[in-house]
Design an enzyme around this catalytic site. Structure first.
Site, mmCIF file in Angstrom:
data_model
loop_
_atom_site.group_PDB
_atom_site.id
_atom_site.type_symbol
_atom_site.label_atom_id
_atom_site.label_comp_id
_atom_site.label_asym_id
_atom_site.label_seq_id
_atom_site.Cartn_x
_atom_site.Cartn_y
_atom_site.Cartn_z
ATOM 1 N N GLY A 43 50.240 27.167 45.431
ATOM 2 C CA GLY A 43 50.437 26.019 44.551
ATOM 3 C C GLY A 43 49.121 25.403 44.113
ATOM 4 O O GLY A 43 48.070 26.042 44.201
ATOM 5 N N ALA A 44 49.192 24.136 43.640
ATOM 6 C CA ALA A 44 48.018 23.482 43.031
ATOM 7 C C ALA A 44 47.463 24.418 41.964
ATOM 8 O O ALA A 44 46.280 24.747 41.937
ATOM 9 C CB ALA A 44 46.977 23.126 44.084
ATOM 10 N N LEU A 45 48.342 24.817 41.078
ATOM 11 C CA LEU A 45 48.036 25.914 40.157
ATOM 12 C C LEU A 45 47.056 25.494 39.060
ATOM 13 O O LEU A 45 47.050 24.354 38.623
ATOM 14 C CB LEU A 45 49.334 26.441 39.539
ATOM 15 C CG LEU A 45 50.393 26.894 40.542
ATOM 16 C CD1 LEU A 45 51.615 27.434 39.806
ATOM 17 C CD2 LEU A 45 49.848 27.946 41.517
ATOM 18 N N HIS A 46 46.259 26.452 38.633
ATOM 19 C CA HIS A 46 45.271 26.230 37.573
ATOM 20 C C HIS A 46 45.297 27.434 36.637
ATOM 21 O O HIS A 46 46.162 28.326 36.765
ATOM 22 C CB HIS A 46 43.884 26.005 38.186
ATOM 23 C CG HIS A 46 43.507 27.028 39.208
ATOM 24 N ND1 HIS A 46 43.303 28.364 38.886
ATOM 25 C CD2 HIS A 46 43.331 26.937 40.550
ATOM 26 C CE1 HIS A 46 42.993 29.022 39.979
ATOM 27 N NE2 HIS A 46 43.013 28.192 41.016
ATOM 28 N N GLY A 48 43.608 30.030 36.472
ATOM 29 C CA GLY A 48 43.532 31.340 37.128
ATOM 30 C C GLY A 48 44.918 31.841 37.513
ATOM 31 O O GLY A 48 45.271 33.007 37.266
ATOM 32 N N HIS A 49 45.724 30.953 38.101
ATOM 33 C CA HIS A 49 47.100 31.341 38.437
ATOM 34 C C HIS A 49 47.898 31.641 37.167
ATOM 35 O O HIS A 49 48.707 32.576 37.138
ATOM 36 C CB HIS A 49 47.804 30.219 39.205
ATOM 37 C CG HIS A 49 47.177 29.879 40.518
ATOM 38 N ND1 HIS A 49 46.477 28.719 40.727
ATOM 39 C CD2 HIS A 49 47.164 30.550 41.698
ATOM 40 C CE1 HIS A 49 46.052 28.671 41.980
ATOM 41 N NE2 HIS A 49 46.454 29.774 42.590
ATOM 42 N N GLN A 73 47.238 30.441 57.990
ATOM 43 C CA GLN A 73 45.938 30.933 57.534
ATOM 44 C C GLN A 73 44.869 29.841 57.539
ATOM 45 O O GLN A 73 43.759 30.071 57.081
ATOM 46 C CB GLN A 73 46.046 31.598 56.161
ATOM 47 C CG GLN A 73 46.360 30.679 54.988
ATOM 48 C CD GLN A 73 46.670 31.460 53.715
ATOM 49 O OE1 GLN A 73 47.739 32.049 53.561
ATOM 50 N NE2 GLN A 73 45.716 31.484 52.801
ATOM 51 N N LYS A 161 39.092 36.687 42.552
ATOM 52 C CA LYS A 161 38.225 35.650 43.140
ATOM 53 C C LYS A 161 38.240 35.753 44.668
ATOM 54 O O LYS A 161 37.212 35.594 45.316
ATOM 55 C CB LYS A 161 38.721 34.272 42.685
ATOM 56 C CG LYS A 161 37.657 33.208 42.662
ATOM 57 C CD LYS A 161 37.532 32.444 43.941
ATOM 58 C CE LYS A 161 38.681 31.533 44.214
ATOM 59 N NZ LYS A 161 38.551 30.877 45.535
ATOM 60 N N GLN A 165 40.391 39.218 50.311
ATOM 61 C CA GLN A 165 41.850 39.137 50.501
ATOM 62 C C GLN A 165 42.539 40.316 49.821
ATOM 63 O O GLN A 165 43.474 40.906 50.371
ATOM 64 C CB GLN A 165 42.363 37.819 49.934
ATOM 65 C CG GLN A 165 43.878 37.699 49.911
ATOM 66 C CD GLN A 165 44.351 36.308 49.566
ATOM 67 O OE1 GLN A 165 44.431 35.445 50.431
ATOM 68 N NE2 GLN A 165 44.665 36.060 48.294
HETATM 69 O O1 PAF Z 1 45.513 33.437 47.784
HETATM 70 C C1 PAF Z 1 46.382 32.629 48.183
HETATM 71 O O2 PAF Z 1 46.751 31.677 47.500
HETATM 72 C C2 PAF Z 1 46.979 32.815 49.564
HETATM 73 O O3 PAF Z 1 46.048 33.319 50.452
HETATM 74 C C3 PAF Z 1 48.251 33.686 49.551
HETATM 75 C C4 PAF Z 1 47.960 35.099 49.104
HETATM 76 C C5 PAF Z 1 49.297 33.060 48.639
HETATM 77 C C6 PAF Z 1 48.842 33.750 50.961
HETATM 78 O O4 PAF Z 1 49.160 32.487 51.446
#
Ligand code: PAF
Length: 292
Positions: A43-46, A48-49, A73, A161, A165
């Site tokens: 969430g907190a989308l910008h 990039g999302h 995490q 980015k 991951q």
């Molecule tokens: O990149 C993220 O926003 C998080 O690490 C993910 C992949 C949604 C896992 O919680």
């Protein structure tokens, strides 16, 4: 005016909070022959999302986006508590991208009481973010594996980015034989080069100006790389860029883009990775270095 998020509205995605029902919706779409793309987020989308959702929308018939701030995490001293939670505005943004479903589970739905299983990742997870944030990638792998169960899409879209991951997730998918493709999409940047990140919102105006140190250092690393400069000198220049802007360096490295180990071949390709801290905010960024 208040908005009931579950009121049907063609401009807004449908919100599903239950993993089993989410799975049924995706399975039904796929059984009907529809290609489903998935964008996992916190969430907190910008922008990039938005670019991930747009790419998924361009390549698939239906798109699901998960919004879940994953507690496993974050280390206890990290920003889980203050991580921005902006579901209503996130749904607006996703509606504009033509996203069909938002999967927004509660913590107890993802981690039922008594849950005793987690995914442990090693190899490319060990260095950099894994060393700076012990346990972080086990939490990421565990939740991504769980999300892939709830959203059994054909492809999942991740931003470059968070390069490490993407490497860790690709390795997990390969090692566990998960039936999903992983698509890595380009980083979206602010006009001055700062990589878009939900954590940029934490920066004070003065820190925001200094944060350009990461992308500027990486741009310089790209120039040095193409001129034939050696890896130690490029890493030193990256650290110098951070120091010049009073950004504390967690790591600055040029490594193999897939294994994240030191380069076996000095001509590459390579990835330059950097992490720095401005006050209590920690930012990461990277730049691909093509074969030279
Ligand atoms: O990149 C993220 O926003 C998080 O690490 C993910 C992949 C949604 C896992 O919680």
């Amino acid at each position: 005016m208040t908005t009931d998020m579950n009121t049907p509205n063609p401009a807004l995605p449908e919100i599903e909070r239950d993993p089993a029902r989410m799975r049924e919706r995706i399975a039904a779409a796929r059984a009907a022959g529809r290609r489903v793309g998935f964008v996992p987020t916190m969430g907190a989308l910008h922008a990039g999302h938005a670019s991930l959702a747009a790419r998924a929308r361009a390549e698939c018939d239906d798109v699901a986006v998960s919004i879940f701030v994953n507690p496993t995490q974050f280390a206890p001293h990290e920003d889980f508590g203050r991580y921005p939670r902006t579901l209503a505005t996130d749904c607006q943004l996703l509606g504009e991208q033509g996203v069909r479903w938002v999967f927004a589970p509660e913590v107890a739905a993802m981690y039922p009481p008594g849950a005793a299983t987690r995914v442990v990742v090693q190899g490319p997870a060990d260095r950099f973010e894994g060393a700076s944030r012990p346990g972080h990638f086990d939490g990421v792998a565990t939740v991504v594996c769980r999300l892939f169960q709830a959203v059994p899409a054909g492809a999942a879209y991740f931003g470059a980015k968070d390069w490490q991951q993407t490497v860790v997730v690709k390795r997990m998918v390969r090692d566990l034989g998960l039936p999903i493709g992983i698509i890595v999409c380009p980083t979206v940047r602010e006009p001055d080069g700062l990589a878009m990140s939900s954590r940029n919102a934490y920066l004070s105006p003065a820190e925001r100006l200094r944060a350009v140190a990461l992308s500027a250092g990486l741009a310089q690393a790209g120039r040095l790389w193409s001129e034939g400069t050696g890896v130690p000198a490029i890493e030193a220049a990256l650290r110098q860029s951070l120091a010049a802007h009073d950004v504390a360096c967690d790591y600055a490295a040029v490594v193999d883009p897939e294994s994240l180990e030191p380069l076996a071949d000095a001509s590459g390709p390579a990835i330059a990775l950097v992490a720095g801290r401005l006050g209590s905010t920690r930012l990461i960024d990277n730049r691909e270095l093509p074969r030279r």
